[in-house]
Write a protein that holds these residues in place. Structure first.
Motif, PDB file in Angstrom:
ATOM      1  N   ILE A   1       0.852  -1.179   0.000  1.00  0.00           N
ATOM      2  CA  ILE A   1       0.000   0.000   0.000  1.00  0.00           C
ATOM      3  C   ILE A   1       0.893   1.236   0.000  1.00  0.00           C
ATOM      4  O   ILE A   1       2.061   1.175   0.412  1.00  0.00           O
ATOM      5  CB  ILE A   1      -0.950   0.045   1.224  1.00  0.00           C
ATOM      6  N   ALA A   2       0.343   2.346  -0.504  1.00  0.00           N
ATOM      7  CA  ALA A   2       1.147   3.563  -0.627  1.00  0.00           C
ATOM      8  C   ALA A   2       0.318   4.770  -0.203  1.00  0.00           C
ATOM      9  O   ALA A   2      -0.866   4.867  -0.538  1.00  0.00           O
ATOM     10  CB  ALA A   2       1.624   3.740  -2.070  1.00  0.00           C
ATOM     11  N   PRO A   3       0.928   5.699   0.513  1.00  0.00           N
ATOM     12  CA  PRO A   3       0.200   6.910   0.911  1.00  0.00           C
ATOM     13  C   PRO A   3       0.009   7.847  -0.272  1.00  0.00           C
ATOM     14  O   PRO A   3       0.787   7.824  -1.233  1.00  0.00           O
ATOM     15  CB  PRO A   3       1.124   7.537   1.965  1.00  0.00           C
ATOM     16  N   THR A   4      -1.038   8.654  -0.201  1.00  0.00           N
ATOM     17  CA  THR A   4      -1.287   9.677  -1.217  1.00  0.00           C
ATOM     18  C   THR A   4      -1.190  11.046  -0.553  1.00  0.00           C
ATOM     19  O   THR A   4      -1.852  11.304   0.453  1.00  0.00           O
ATOM     20  CB  THR A   4      -2.683   9.506  -1.843  1.00  0.00           C
ATOM     21  N   ILE A   5      -0.378  11.913  -1.109  1.00  0.00           N
ATOM     22  CA  ILE A   5      -0.226  13.277  -0.594  1.00  0.00           C
ATOM     23  C   ILE A   5      -0.780  14.224  -1.648  1.00  0.00           C
ATOM     24  O   ILE A   5      -0.263  14.290  -2.771  1.00  0.00           O
ATOM     25  CB  ILE A   5       1.257  13.594  -0.315  1.00  0.00           C
ATOM     26  N   TYR A   6      -1.846  14.944  -1.305  1.00  0.00           N
ATOM     27  CA  TYR A   6      -2.519  15.799  -2.281  1.00  0.00           C
ATOM     28  C   TYR A   6      -1.740  17.101  -2.457  1.00  0.00           C
ATOM     29  O   TYR A   6      -1.390  17.783  -1.485  1.00  0.00           O
ATOM     30  CB  TYR A   6      -3.968  16.053  -1.865  1.00  0.00           C
ATOM     31  N   LEU A   7      -1.495  17.440  -3.736  1.00  0.00           N
ATOM     32  CA  LEU A   7      -0.595  18.546  -4.045  1.00  0.00           C
ATOM     33  C   LEU A   7      -1.303  19.878  -4.295  1.00  0.00           C
ATOM     34  O   LEU A   7      -0.655  20.932  -4.282  1.00  0.00           O
ATOM     35  CB  LEU A   7       0.246  18.193  -5.275  1.00  0.00           C
ATOM     36  N   ASN A   8      -2.592  19.862  -4.530  1.00  0.00           N
ATOM     37  CA  ASN A   8      -3.317  21.100  -4.834  1.00  0.00           C
ATOM     38  C   ASN A   8      -3.110  22.179  -3.769  1.00  0.00           C
ATOM     39  O   ASN A   8      -2.849  23.342  -4.116  1.00  0.00           O
ATOM     40  CB  ASN A   8      -4.805  20.803  -5.018  1.00  0.00           C
ATOM     41  N   PRO A   9      -3.209  21.833  -2.465  1.00  0.00           N
ATOM     42  CA  PRO A   9      -2.994  22.879  -1.448  1.00  0.00           C
ATOM     43  C   PRO A   9      -1.579  23.445  -1.472  1.00  0.00           C
ATOM     44  O   PRO A   9      -1.374  24.623  -1.160  1.00  0.00           O
ATOM     45  CB  PRO A   9      -3.270  22.145  -0.128  1.00  0.00           C
ATOM     46  N   TYR A  10      -0.609  22.612  -1.847  1.00  0.00           N
ATOM     47  CA  TYR A  10       0.779  23.092  -1.892  1.00  0.00           C
ATOM     48  C   TYR A  10       0.971  24.156  -2.976  1.00  0.00           C
ATOM     49  O   TYR A  10       1.771  25.084  -2.816  1.00  0.00           O
ATOM     50  CB  TYR A  10       1.740  21.926  -2.126  1.00  0.00           C
ATOM     51  N   TYR A  11       0.238  24.008  -4.080  1.00  0.00           N
ATOM     52  CA  TYR A  11       0.366  25.010  -5.140  1.00  0.00           C
ATOM     53  C   TYR A  11      -0.181  26.360  -4.672  1.00  0.00           C
ATOM     54  O   TYR A  11       0.375  27.412  -4.988  1.00  0.00           O
ATOM     55  CB  TYR A  11      -0.351  24.557  -6.404  1.00  0.00           C
ATOM     56  N   HIS A  12      -1.249  26.316  -3.899  1.00  0.00           N
ATOM     57  CA  HIS A  12      -1.790  27.563  -3.352  1.00  0.00           C
ATOM     58  C   HIS A  12      -0.789  28.210  -2.391  1.00  0.00           C
ATOM     59  O   HIS A  12      -0.664  29.438  -2.350  1.00  0.00           O
ATOM     60  CB  HIS A  12      -3.121  27.298  -2.647  1.00  0.00           C
ATOM     61  N   ARG A  13      -0.062  27.369  -1.643  1.00  0.00           N
ATOM     62  CA  ARG A  13       0.981  27.909  -0.764  1.00  0.00           C
ATOM     63  C   ARG A  13       2.091  28.564  -1.593  1.00  0.00           C
ATOM     64  O   ARG A  13       2.616  29.615  -1.239  1.00  0.00           O
ATOM     65  CB  ARG A  13       1.580  26.805   0.101  1.00  0.00           C
ATOM     66  N   TYR A  14       2.448  27.893  -2.707  1.00  0.00           N
ATOM     67  CA  TYR A  14       3.485  28.441  -3.592  1.00  0.00           C
ATOM     68  C   TYR A  14       3.051  29.795  -4.149  1.00  0.00           C
ATOM     69  O   TYR A  14       3.825  30.756  -4.153  1.00  0.00           O
ATOM     70  CB  TYR A  14       3.753  27.450  -4.729  1.00  0.00           C
ATOM     71  N   LEU A  15       1.801  29.877  -4.606  1.00  0.00           N
ATOM     72  CA  LEU A  15       1.287  31.145  -5.131  1.00  0.00           C
ATOM     73  C   LEU A  15       1.243  32.213  -4.044  1.00  0.00           C
ATOM     74  O   LEU A  15       1.335  33.411  -4.327  1.00  0.00           O
ATOM     75  CB  LEU A  15      -0.102  30.946  -5.734  1.00  0.00           C
ATOM     76  N   GLY A  16       1.095  31.760  -2.783  1.00  0.00           N
ATOM     77  CA  GLY A  16       1.056  32.685  -1.667  1.00  0.00           C
ATOM     78  C   GLY A  16       2.425  33.113  -1.186  1.00  0.00           C
ATOM     79  O   GLY A  16       2.529  33.906  -0.240  1.00  0.00           O
ATOM     80  N   GLY A  17       3.483  32.575  -1.800  1.00  0.00           N
ATOM     81  CA  GLY A  17       4.832  33.023  -1.462  1.00  0.00           C
ATOM     82  C   GLY A  17       5.710  32.011  -0.754  1.00  0.00           C
ATOM     83  O   GLY A  17       6.881  32.295  -0.479  1.00  0.00           O
ATOM     84  N   GLN A  18       5.184  30.808  -0.440  1.00  0.00           N
ATOM     85  CA  GLN A  18       6.027  29.816   0.220  1.00  0.00           C
ATOM     86  C   GLN A  18       7.093  29.315  -0.748  1.00  0.00           C
ATOM     87  O   GLN A  18       6.821  29.079  -1.927  1.00  0.00           O
ATOM     88  CB  GLN A  18       5.194  28.649   0.739  1.00  0.00           C
ATOM     89  N   SER A  19       8.301  29.126  -0.242  1.00  0.00           N
ATOM     90  CA  SER A  19       9.406  28.692  -1.109  1.00  0.00           C
ATOM     91  C   SER A  19       9.246  27.228  -1.488  1.00  0.00           C
ATOM     92  O   SER A  19       8.653  26.441  -0.749  1.00  0.00           O
ATOM     93  CB  SER A  19      10.737  28.893  -0.390  1.00  0.00           C
ATOM     94  N   MET A  20       9.791  26.862  -2.635  1.00  0.00           N
ATOM     95  CA  MET A  20       9.747  25.477  -3.074  1.00  0.00           C
ATOM     96  C   MET A  20      10.525  24.586  -2.108  1.00  0.00           C
ATOM     97  O   MET A  20      10.151  23.444  -1.859  1.00  0.00           O
ATOM     98  CB  MET A  20      10.295  25.339  -4.490  1.00  0.00           C
ATOM     99  N   TYR A  21      11.616  25.119  -1.550  1.00  0.00           N
ATOM    100  CA  TYR A  21      12.387  24.334  -0.582  1.00  0.00           C
ATOM    101  C   TYR A  21      11.512  23.929   0.604  1.00  0.00           C
ATOM    102  O   TYR A  21      11.532  22.776   1.040  1.00  0.00           O
ATOM    103  CB  TYR A  21      13.591  25.143  -0.093  1.00  0.00           C
ATOM    104  N   ASP A  22      10.743  24.886   1.133  1.00  0.00           N
ATOM    105  CA  ASP A  22       9.859  24.589   2.264  1.00  0.00           C
ATOM    106  C   ASP A  22       8.772  23.595   1.868  1.00  0.00           C
ATOM    107  O   ASP A  22       8.360  22.745   2.664  1.00  0.00           O
ATOM    108  CB  ASP A  22       9.224  25.866   2.799  1.00  0.00           C
TER     109      ASP A  22
END
Length: 291
Positions: free
Chosen positions: A49-70
């Motif tokens: 079995i494998a976990p799923t990590i949803y990426l849509n919220p991360y893109y909103h963080r990126y647009l909001g200024g969060q660094s890709m490293y973070d």
């Protein structure tokens, strides 16, 4: 970068950070209310079995200024927290006798999930649908679930009614109800205008898919008797209901306008339960679709 470039960037970077034997993929996954999310799936060949990590919220963080490293750091941290540490026992799911004690239920909107419900056993509850899942402990901290499909019922040779009865019995034990006065927790800003000292939150102790707690035997009756009033039930999200005494005199139109504003401004699309209130009658010990 645009969203597709963001997804590819995540896939490549995370792929370089994990064990070389693992594979990374991004798949579109149909979720509640007809929404589709992009899930990062990290597969370890030693674990089935494998976990799923949803990426849509991360893109909103990126647009909001969060660094890709973070963002990379957060994804890797999440992966380490939720990654399974053992195989799922597939044999366990071949026989209902071994599965039945893990079955719980959740409430979703019927009309918004017609396609999703085509191959998922469900029970209608007014304009909502009760669907079922099996709880799976993937590791010591995290709890995963497997949605029960029609194919499971066919393999187990059971009826939806039998499945429902097991869920009714198990859910209060596996997902205990929690009823809190609204003032006991942080007040959501969008609700500040509407908060009433007699407003109660009905959810479960995990606060995940807690709206189904209104189906638990005696929950609404006990609260109604405590408040000496019928209840107006406000679907805050798939995770909770709000309950207020009907005796405070709120109109159906006012409550529904509140629900629509909250759904529009404060609830994720895939977490909306309904756009109107329900009514619990103590005399009938029954939830009605309106008041």
């Amino acid at each position: 970068m645009n969203y597709q470039e963001f997804l590819q960037n995540i896939k490549v970077t995370i792929g370089n950070q994990i064990e070389s034997t693992c594979t990374v993929d991004i798949k579109q996954i149909q979720k509640n209310n007809g929404t589709t999310l992009d899930g990062l799936i990290i597969t370890n060949p030693k674990i089935n079995i494998a976990p799923t990590i949803y990426l849509n919220p991360y893109y909103h963080r990126y647009l909001g200024g969060q660094s890709m490293y973070d963002i990379y750091e957060d994804i890797m941290s999440t992966y380490k927290e939720v990654m399974p540490d053992k195989n799922l026992d597939i044999e366990f799911y071949k026989h209902f006798d071994t599965v039945k004690d893990t079955v719980t239920m959740k409430l979703i909107n019927f009309d918004k999930n017609i396609d999703l419900l085509k191959d998922i056993p469900h029970v209608r509850f007014h304009d909502l649908a009760i669907v079922f899942q099996s709880q799976v402990f993937q590791n010591k901290e995290e709890l995963g679930t497997i949605t029960i499909h029609d194919s499971h019922l066919d393999a187990w040779d059971i009826t939806i009614s039998e499945l429902y009865q097991e869920a009714l019995a198990n859910s209060p034990k596996l997902c205990p109800v929690e009823i809190l006065n609204i003032n006991e927790i942080m007040k959501p800003p969008i609700l500040n205008t509407y908060l009433d000292p007699h407003m109660y939150i009905i959810t479960n102790t995990r606060r995940i898919h807690g709206a189904s707690c209104i189906l638990y035997d005696g929950v609404l009756k006990s609260l109604s008797e405590q408040l000496n009033s019928d209840l107006i039930l406000i679907p805050s999200s798939i995770h909770e209901f709000l309950a207020v005494p009907a005796s405070i005199g709120s109109t159906y139109e006012y409550v529904n306008s509140m629900i629509n504003e909250v759904n529009t401004n404060a609830v994720l699309d895939n977490e909306v339960l309904s756009d109107h209130a329900y009514y619990y009658s103590l005399a009938k010990d029954k939830v009605l679709c309106s008041f």
